[in-house]
Design an enzyme around this catalytic site. Structure first.
Site, mmCIF file in Angstrom:
data_model
loop_
_atom_site.group_PDB
_atom_site.id
_atom_site.type_symbol
_atom_site.label_atom_id
_atom_site.label_comp_id
_atom_site.label_asym_id
_atom_site.label_seq_id
_atom_site.Cartn_x
_atom_site.Cartn_y
_atom_site.Cartn_z
ATOM 1 C CE1 TYR A 195 -3.135 -3.011 0.146
ATOM 2 C CE2 TYR A 195 -4.517 -1.057 0.071
ATOM 3 C CZ TYR A 195 -4.360 -2.407 -0.108
ATOM 4 O OH TYR A 195 -5.416 -3.164 -0.554
ATOM 5 N NE ARG A 202 3.156 2.635 5.150
ATOM 6 C CZ ARG A 202 2.518 2.163 4.078
ATOM 7 N NH1 ARG A 202 1.333 1.612 4.212
ATOM 8 N NH2 ARG A 202 3.055 2.236 2.880
ATOM 9 C CG ASP A 240 -5.424 -8.769 7.028
ATOM 10 O OD1 ASP A 240 -5.172 -7.614 6.606
ATOM 11 O OD2 ASP A 240 -5.939 -9.651 6.319
ATOM 12 C CB ALA A 267 -12.421 -5.940 10.901
ATOM 13 C CG ASP A 285 -6.322 1.136 4.887
ATOM 14 O OD1 ASP A 285 -7.149 1.611 4.088
ATOM 15 O OD2 ASP A 285 -5.138 0.897 4.576
ATOM 16 C CB CYS A 325 -8.645 3.495 -0.939
ATOM 17 S SG CYS A 325 -9.112 1.777 -0.721
HETATM 18 N N1 SAH Z 1 -3.546 -0.767 5.985
HETATM 19 C C1 SAH Z 1 -2.882 -1.680 5.077
HETATM 20 C C2 SAH Z 1 -3.680 -2.028 3.864
HETATM 21 C C3 SAH Z 1 -5.027 -2.651 4.130
HETATM 22 S S1 SAH Z 1 -5.626 -3.593 2.796
HETATM 23 C C4 SAH Z 1 -1.527 -1.103 4.682
HETATM 24 O O1 SAH Z 1 -1.274 0.091 4.887
HETATM 25 O O2 SAH Z 1 -0.721 -1.860 4.155
HETATM 26 C C5 SAH Z 1 -7.042 -4.340 3.450
HETATM 27 C C6 SAH Z 1 -6.777 -5.562 4.282
HETATM 28 O O3 SAH Z 1 -7.991 -5.906 4.907
HETATM 29 C C7 SAH Z 1 -6.324 -6.801 3.536
HETATM 30 O O4 SAH Z 1 -5.119 -7.253 4.053
HETATM 31 C C8 SAH Z 1 -7.441 -7.823 3.767
HETATM 32 O O5 SAH Z 1 -6.949 -9.140 3.972
HETATM 33 C C9 SAH Z 1 -8.056 -7.311 5.037
HETATM 34 N N2 SAH Z 1 -9.477 -7.644 5.259
HETATM 35 C C10 SAH Z 1 -10.474 -7.686 4.355
HETATM 36 N N3 SAH Z 1 -11.644 -7.934 4.957
HETATM 37 C C11 SAH Z 1 -11.383 -8.063 6.293
HETATM 38 C C12 SAH Z 1 -12.198 -8.293 7.433
HETATM 39 N N4 SAH Z 1 -13.509 -8.460 7.350
HETATM 40 N N5 SAH Z 1 -11.574 -8.336 8.639
HETATM 41 C C13 SAH Z 1 -10.246 -8.150 8.755
HETATM 42 N N6 SAH Z 1 -9.445 -7.911 7.698
HETATM 43 C C14 SAH Z 1 -10.000 -7.871 6.481
#
Ligand code: SAH
Length: 381
Positions: A195, A202, A240, A267, A285, A325
């Site tokens: 990302y 960050r 995650d 989540a 995110d 996003c």
């Molecule tokens: N913040 C991260 C990017 C997030 S991408 C960075 O800066 O690198 C979104 C992420 O959410 C992915 O890794 C995906 O596996 C996760 N994801 C998708 N649905 C989810 C859920 N219901 N609960 C937890 N994680 C989830």
């Protein structure tokens, strides 16, 4: 073009819609370069033609010039100069952001000396023998991996496609961002592996978090946010839903000699369970589930629910950092959705700051669709 519609092209908007085309002269093949004329028959620009696309013409230039390797080399050099000036202290960044860098349909991400490209337009696919040599010459990469695996390509009549265009692209590309090491899964990971567009967020987190504070990095993916916070002395937990992501995040912590916890969970379920620890920071995110307008309501609902579930887990005075996003989910809607969650919780909520994507993902004012990432830095009263 239809009378009156040419003005937006003169004002740098790069997409021409079907109804804006008065007539097609000659018989251009799909993917061909064409001259775009205004309603008076005067030259307007040069674009890529694809009658099947929602945007049959994508403008490449408003100059009457040759679209050859030198044209692309010049675009790449300009793009590189902007990144060298604005994407500092990292060897991974978006080198070219399609329309926002005046190369409609082409995205290039740089992972040190490995490049990942995404081709989103038929015309750009056809021009590969023209732009690829220019890219090799300008960047001198070790490898170029094409990751055109987006479903969106079908609209252009292109199937998803991946291929090594040059060299031997690695499975994981080692990168260093702000002095932290990561292995970006460029072949198979999300986006093109990392990302890159969250880099400045960050850094902002790292600049604001205090040693000993508790940070919950929800949707942690590679653990990048979590590790910036851990390096600043915070106690972090990353969550995650994909076990591979959690493993990679934990490996990143190890590579950098940092303490951080990572857990694999959904989540929505994780946040709904009763918790002993309250957090000073909760970062949300979620993935871009609203690529199309019709999905907007589902993203809105997800953001509301996540904020609603997060507020009781947040300490008074704690920060809730919410990113969205998708161009289809604009800033005012993000703020309004989080506000509703706070009102439903009868909680005071401040908005301290708003941030957008960094300049290696340029947001072109004349092309509003290019502004897609916004982050609200909320604070619980
Ligand atoms: N913040 C991260 C990017 C997030 S991408 C960075 O800066 O690198 C979104 C992420 O959410 C992915 O890794 C995906 O596996 C996760 N994801 C998708 N649905 C989810 C859920 N219901 N609960 C937890 N994680 C989830």
């Amino acid at each position: 073009m239809q009378g009156g519609r040419d003005k937006k092209i003169r004002h740098f908007y790069p997409w021409v819609q079907r109804g804006e085309i008065a007539s097609v002269q000659g018989n251009p093949t799909p993917g061909a370069l064409i001259h775009l004329l205004d309603s008076g028959g005067e030259f307007l620009g040069i674009g890529l033609y694809n009658p099947q696309s929602r945007f049959p013409v994508r403008v490449l230039t408003l100059q009457d010039e040759l679209i050859d390797s030198a044209f692309f080399a010049s675009r790449f050099r300009n793009a590189l100069a902007i990144r060298e000036r604005w994407a500092r202290d990292t060897n991974a960044y978006r080198l070219l952001f399609s329309e926002a860098d005046q190369v409609s349909g082409l995205i290039i991400d740089r992972y040190d000396r490995h490049l990942t490209v995404q081709v989103r337009a038929l015309g750009m696919e056809r021009l590969k023998p023209v732009w690829l040599p220019a890219l090799l010459e300008t960047l001198d990469p070790l490898s170029v991996w094409e990751r055109s695996d987006m479903e969106g390509r079908r609209e252009e009549g292109l199937p998803p496609h991946t291929e090594a265009l040059f060299g031997d692209p690695p499975e994981d590309a080692p990168i260093i961002e702000s002095g932290l090491q990561f292995l970006a899964p460029t072949r198979s990971g999300l986006k093109t592996g990392f990302y890159l567009d969250q880099r400045e967020n960050r850094r902002l987190l790292a600049a604001q978090v205090l040693p000993g504070e508790t940070v919950l990095d929800m949707f942690c993916y590679t653990g990048a946010f979590a590790l910036y916070a851990a390096r600043a002395g915070a106690n972090v937990l990353g969550v995650d839903i994909v076990p591979d992501h959690v493993e990679r995040a934990a490996a990143h912590a190890g590579m950098n000699g940092l303490e951080a916890q990572f857990e694999y969970a959904n989540a929505f379920e994780w946040l709904a369970e009763p918790r002993d620890t309250l957090y000073d920071w909760i970062l949300l995110d979620p993935p871009a589930i609203a690529k199309e307008r019709k999905q907007r309501d589902s993203l809105k609902w997800a953001v509301w629910k996540l904020a609603y579930l997060s507020l009781p887990v947040l300490k008074p005075g704690g920060r809730l950092v919410v990113s969205a996003c998708s161009y289809q989910f604009p800033l005012n809607e993000l703020i309004e959705t989080v506000r509703m969650a706070a009102s439903d919780r009868e909680t005071l909520l401040y908005l301290d700051q708003v941030t957008f994507q960094p300049p290696d993902h340029p947001a072109l004012t004349q092309f509003p669709e290019s502004l897609y990432l916004k982050t609200g830095w909320f604070r619980k009263g």
